[in-house]
Structures are given as structure tokens and as C-alpha cells.
Write a protein that holds these residues in place. Structure first.
Motif, PDB file in Angstrom:
ATOM      1  N   UNK A  53     -60.043 107.584  17.000  1.00 10.10           N
ATOM      2  CA  UNK A  53     -60.146 107.867  15.425  1.00 10.10           C
ATOM      3  C   UNK A  53     -58.915 108.056  14.856  1.00 10.10           C
ATOM      4  N   UNK A  54     -57.994 108.435  15.372  1.00 10.14           N
ATOM      5  CA  UNK A  54     -56.317 108.801  14.786  1.00 10.14           C
ATOM      6  C   UNK A  54     -55.553 107.683  15.115  1.00 10.14           C
ATOM      7  N   UNK A  55     -55.925 106.531  15.676  1.00  4.18           N
ATOM      8  CA  UNK A  55     -54.943 105.404  16.267  1.00  4.18           C
ATOM      9  C   UNK A  55     -54.918 104.590  14.821  1.00  4.18           C
ATOM     10  N   UNK A  56     -53.718 104.161  14.221  1.00  2.68           N
ATOM     11  CA  UNK A  56     -53.618 103.488  13.220  1.00  2.68           C
ATOM     12  C   UNK A  56     -53.221 102.081  13.757  1.00  2.68           C
ATOM     13  N   UNK A  57     -52.293 102.037  14.633  1.00  8.47           N
ATOM     14  CA  UNK A  57     -51.652 100.822  15.306  1.00  8.47           C
ATOM     15  C   UNK A  57     -50.988 100.994  16.546  1.00  8.47           C
ATOM     16  N   UNK A  58     -51.036 100.065  17.218  1.00 13.20           N
ATOM     17  CA  UNK A  58     -50.145 100.011  18.623  1.00 13.20           C
ATOM     18  C   UNK A  58     -49.137  99.146  18.601  1.00 13.20           C
ATOM     19  N   UNK A  59     -47.779  99.523  18.740  1.00 13.35           N
ATOM     20  CA  UNK A  59     -46.642  98.569  18.983  1.00 13.35           C
ATOM     21  C   UNK A  59     -46.443  98.282  20.174  1.00 13.35           C
ATOM     22  N   UNK A  60     -46.542  97.046  20.863  1.00 16.56           N
ATOM     23  CA  UNK A  60     -46.221  96.622  21.991  1.00 16.56           C
ATOM     24  C   UNK A  60     -45.035  95.845  22.207  1.00 16.56           C
ATOM     25  N   UNK A  61     -44.307  95.972  23.331  1.00 19.28           N
ATOM     26  CA  UNK A  61     -42.905  95.375  23.334  1.00 19.28           C
ATOM     27  C   UNK A  61     -42.617  95.126  24.834  1.00 19.28           C
ATOM     28  N   UNK A  62     -42.127  93.712  25.264  1.00 18.44           N
ATOM     29  CA  UNK A  62     -41.544  93.669  26.390  1.00 18.44           C
ATOM     30  C   UNK A  62     -40.178  93.821  26.522  1.00 18.44           C
ATOM     31  N   UNK A  63     -39.634  94.513  27.336  1.00 23.68           N
ATOM     32  CA  UNK A  63     -38.197  94.886  27.633  1.00 23.68           C
ATOM     33  C   UNK A  63     -37.687  94.363  28.687  1.00 23.68           C
ATOM     34  N   UNK A  64     -36.439  93.936  28.864  1.00 26.49           N
ATOM     35  CA  UNK A  64     -35.839  93.597  29.978  1.00 26.49           C
ATOM     36  C   UNK A  64     -34.569  94.749  30.197  1.00 26.49           C
ATOM     37  N   UNK A  65     -34.458  95.173  31.483  1.00 24.94           N
ATOM     38  CA  UNK A  65     -33.505  96.358  31.655  1.00 24.94           C
ATOM     39  C   UNK A  65     -32.687  95.800  32.813  1.00 24.94           C
ATOM     40  N   UNK A  66     -31.355  95.651  32.674  1.00 23.91           N
ATOM     41  CA  UNK A  66     -30.584  95.219  33.794  1.00 23.91           C
ATOM     42  C   UNK A  66     -29.131  95.975  33.620  1.00 23.91           C
ATOM     43  N   UNK A  67     -28.249  95.721  34.530  1.00 25.88           N
ATOM     44  CA  UNK A  67     -26.856  96.235  34.623  1.00 25.88           C
ATOM     45  C   UNK A  67     -25.961  94.907  34.549  1.00 25.88           C
ATOM     46  N   UNK A  68     -24.829  95.186  33.526  1.00 26.98           N
ATOM     47  CA  UNK A  68     -23.901  94.100  33.490  1.00 26.98           C
ATOM     48  C   UNK A  68     -22.792  94.411  34.587  1.00 26.98           C
ATOM     49  N   UNK A  69     -21.717  93.630  34.458  1.00 26.37           N
ATOM     50  CA  UNK A  69     -20.599  93.495  35.588  1.00 26.37           C
ATOM     51  C   UNK A  69     -19.824  94.943  35.335  1.00 26.37           C
ATOM     52  N   UNK A  70     -19.779  95.451  34.368  1.00 29.93           N
ATOM     53  CA  UNK A  70     -19.258  96.902  33.947  1.00 29.93           C
ATOM     54  C   UNK A  70     -19.993  98.009  34.498  1.00 29.93           C
ATOM     55  N   UNK A  71     -21.159  97.708  34.953  1.00 26.60           N
ATOM     56  CA  UNK A  71     -21.896  98.909  35.272  1.00 26.60           C
ATOM     57  C   UNK A  71     -22.580  99.632  34.161  1.00 26.60           C
ATOM     58  N   UNK A  72     -22.785  98.959  32.849  1.00 27.54           N
ATOM     59  CA  UNK A  72     -23.434  99.362  31.849  1.00 27.54           C
ATOM     60  C   UNK A  72     -24.898  98.975  32.017  1.00 27.54           C
ATOM     61  N   UNK A  73     -26.005  99.954  31.773  1.00 29.91           N
ATOM     62  CA  UNK A  73     -27.380  99.659  31.793  1.00 29.91           C
ATOM     63  C   UNK A  73     -27.687  99.173  30.417  1.00 29.91           C
ATOM     64  N   UNK A  74     -28.338  97.915  30.112  1.00 28.18           N
ATOM     65  CA  UNK A  74     -28.793  97.333  29.067  1.00 28.18           C
ATOM     66  C   UNK A  74     -30.351  97.154  28.973  1.00 28.18           C
ATOM     67  N   UNK A  75     -30.735  97.786  28.153  1.00 27.06           N
ATOM     68  CA  UNK A  75     -32.264  97.460  27.693  1.00 27.06           C
ATOM     69  C   UNK A  75     -32.398  96.724  26.470  1.00 27.06           C
ATOM     70  N   UNK A  76     -33.107  95.467  26.758  1.00 28.30           N
ATOM     71  CA  UNK A  76     -33.253  94.401  25.350  1.00 28.30           C
ATOM     72  C   UNK A  76     -34.654  94.305  25.284  1.00 28.30           C
ATOM     73  N   UNK A  77     -35.061  94.391  24.028  1.00 28.76           N
ATOM     74  CA  UNK A  77     -36.524  94.026  23.690  1.00 28.76           C
ATOM     75  C   UNK A  77     -36.486  92.383  23.449  1.00 28.76           C
ATOM     76  N   UNK A  78     -37.422  91.769  24.208  1.00 27.60           N
ATOM     77  CA  UNK A  78     -37.272  89.866  24.108  1.00 27.60           C
ATOM     78  C   UNK A  78     -38.640  89.585  23.270  1.00 27.60           C
ATOM     79  N   UNK A  79     -39.491  90.691  23.340  1.00 31.05           N
ATOM     80  CA  UNK A  79     -40.867  90.160  22.824  1.00 31.05           C
ATOM     81  C   UNK A  79     -41.611  91.314  22.167  1.00 31.05           C
ATOM     82  N   UNK A  80     -42.561  91.253  21.099  1.00 29.81           N
ATOM     83  CA  UNK A  80     -43.335  92.333  20.259  1.00 29.81           C
ATOM     84  C   UNK A  80     -44.405  92.022  19.811  1.00 29.81           C
TER      85      UNK A  80
END
Length: 174
Positions: free
Chosen positions: A80-107
Motif C-alpha cells: 500500500x505504500x509503494x508508489x513505483x519501482x525504479x529498475x536498472x541494469x548495471x555493468x561493473x568492471x575494473x579498467x586498466x588503471x584499477x578503477x572500479x566503474x559501475x555504469x547503468x546501461x538500461x532502466x
């Protein structure tokens, strides 16, 4: 004898206190219902193509195009208290410099319980690019959600995840 102004002030103070107590009870009651939606996420294919950045024409980057299949049942998240749900697909990877990236590719925004059963086969909606020279290590893909209530705090969770990291192929020439 009280004036009309004093009577109206007392009534409005009582009503606003009751309203705040009711809203607090609704917000607290949402914590009683814990939902654990389950889904399945499969990455069908990943293509990597070279390209130029839109802003800097001389900067060469790689762009990834991900084809995926998502099946999920998000109906346990709705109460009864849910207005909406935001759903997203994310990709998480580490680049060559060792930095962890998380990117939303679909929602997607799911507004009611009837639309909460998903069976989506699609391609990334947003640009998936690597700012360094190339995609190198594999990526983990996750399907996450954010429940937006009418009253109360936002809750986050994960509905599905790829079982194994998905490797980026070598780039294709167009």
C-alpha cells in the motif's frame, strides 16, 4: 470563553498532529514487509566497436553494445505504500588503471503490480563506453531496484546477477 481563532487553532493543531502520527505509522509499517524479488539475467552477446567521442573528435574510445535477457517478478515489492519501482541494469568492471566503474546501461520504471512481471530482451539504452583506451577485464552485470514509497525512506536491492563475469570481446571494425 475562547475566541473563534483559538478554537480553529486548537482543531488544526490536533488534526495536523494526528496526520503526522498516521504518516509515521504508514512509513514504519513498510519495514514490516520484507520482499526478496527473484529474477534471472542473461547476457546474450557483447559487441565492442571503436568510435570517436562526441565532444572530442580526436579522442578514440571503445563503445560496447550489450544484448540481454531479463526475467523478474517484482510483485512482492508492491504494497500500500509503494508508489513505483525504479529498475536498472548495471555493468561493473575494473579498467586498466584499477578503477572500479559501475555504469547503468538500461532502466525501467514499474508503476503498478500488474506490470511487475518482466520478460525483457533488449539492448543497452544508454551509451556504454570506456574512457581509457579499451575494455579489458570482464564485467559483472546486476539487475537492481529502488522502491519509491509514498511516505518513508527509499529502499534498494538486487533482483538478479550474472553467475559469471562476462568478458568483452576484441573490438570489431565497422
Amino acid at each position: 470563553m475562547h475566541t473563534n481563532y483559538a478554537r480553529i487553532s486548537n482543531i488544526s493543531a490536533t488534526l495536523s498532529s494526528c496526520m503526522m502520527a498516521l504518516l509515521a505509522a504508514i512509513a514504519l509499517s513498510s519495514f514490516l514487509f520484507t520482499a526478496d524479488p527473484k529474477g534471472d539475467l542473461h547476457v546474450a552477446s557483447v559487441q565492442v566497436v571503436p568510435g570517436n567521442a562526441r565532444r572530442y573528435a580526436n579522442k578514440h574510445q571503445e563503445f560496447a553494445f550489450v544484448n540481454f535477457n531479463v526475467t523478474a517478478d517484482l510483485s512482492p515489492l508492491f504494497n500500500w505504500n509503494t508508489k513505483q519501482v525504479f529498475l536498472y541494469l548495471g555493468a561493473e568492471y575494473t579498467n586498466k588503471q584499477g578503477v572500479v566503474n559501475e555504469v547503468v546501461i538500461w532502466d525501467k520504471i514499474v508503476r503498478n503490480k500488474e506490470d511487475a512481471r518482466l520478460d525483457v530482451s533488449g539492448r543497452n539504452k544508454y551509451v556504454f563506453r570506456e574512457l581509457s583506451t579499451s575494455f579489458n577485464p570482464p564485467a559483472n552485470y546486476t539487475l537492481k531496484y529502488n522502491v519509491m514509497p509514498y511516505v518513508g525512506v527509499l529502499t534498494y536491492g538486487e533482483a538478479a546477477r550474472t553467475l559469471e563475469p562476462v568478458a568483452f570481446p576484441q573490438q570489431h571494425q565497422l
